[in-house]
Design an enzyme around this catalytic site. Sequence first.
Site: not given
Length: 400
Positions: A58, A173
């Site tokens: 990430g 999201d």
Amino acid sequence: MQKDYMRCLERGSDSNFPMDQRRYINPGDYRDLMELLQTFTTEVDRSKTKLNGLIGQGEFADVYKGSIQTPKGKLVVAVKVLRPGSNEKNQKDFLSEASIMGQFNHPNVIRLVGVVTQSCPMMILTEFLESGSLDHFLKTRKGQLTTIELLGMARGVACGMVYLSEMNFIHRDLAARNILVGENLSCKVSDFGLSRELADDNPDSEYETQGGKIAVRWTAPEALQSRKFSSASDVWSYGVLVWEIMSFSDRPYWEWNNYDVMNRVKSGYRLPLPTNCPKLVHNLMLNCWESDKTKRPTFADIVDNIDKFLRSPEDLNDESSSATEKFEVKRQQEFQSVDEWLRYINMEKYSEVFHAANINSLDKVTGLGDKELRELGIKLIGHRNKMNKSIKAMKENPVQ
């Protein structure tokens, strides 16, 4: 407000208080993040954890497949590890994500196992789902899953979002990349990081504005414009997610750039019917993409509609084919009243709705379209679809 949070914390620490009766506590509104962590998470002894292999990366953390030793034996987990040298904001976001996950307890939401915060690097341990993210899962099984199986996966996500929205949590999201797939095609909502991490390597996948990044292709127009997110904006994103599911993870809006996407959606463009997708399911997506957010269905409405699809799969087959609709035509002159028409199509439950709106003649009925039916308060897609079929039949067979 702080007192309300403390009452929630006291309830959260009481094992007799159901987790799903609390409101979500936003870490950004809480003074002591470590206190919040201690309330909602379990500190894990680092010596009992083991990392077996990198499975993802990430923005400021890496994800490993790992294991933890428990009194019941070895438990396979996913371990998110904060990278050494991360700044203070990254550390705060990392801990906030853990405190968010620790508040949730639902079969369609990823489960937090524990955290390592007392030594570096800090870790977040969650349940491990072998099939990985939904987008990759679909890409490797293109054409191999039935419509019913795909709808079952969409239903799982919606169930998770019903729970989260009732907790007053806004995801911001929602996309196939942020859904994890477990056994029997079960889907779990994940990625509760405050700093969004998009798996797409294309830099065009994000639209950066003051205050952070937004995934344009999944974001409701009002959220793009005002940066104000809501459960209704999550519903818009869910519609795009369903499109991803039914298209086996095609890229929404294909190779258009972000500005083209924003401008065309603002002017009314919507993603088209995916190949082999039933029209009823596409109608569900279109409802999620209403420009007026107050007209979008709730996640509870969505679950109800998908349940109707799953109970009557023959309706899905009819809608996805080009064959003549199997609807018994009855001409307008054969109905004596609006009530009789509603009884004929087994929709008499809406009689009072039509009376209240002063729709007291069949001429007025035949002037109704899907938009007008929604404005009357008829939220269920299947019910509107049935009315629309009948109205269309009356229009095509008018009084001679």
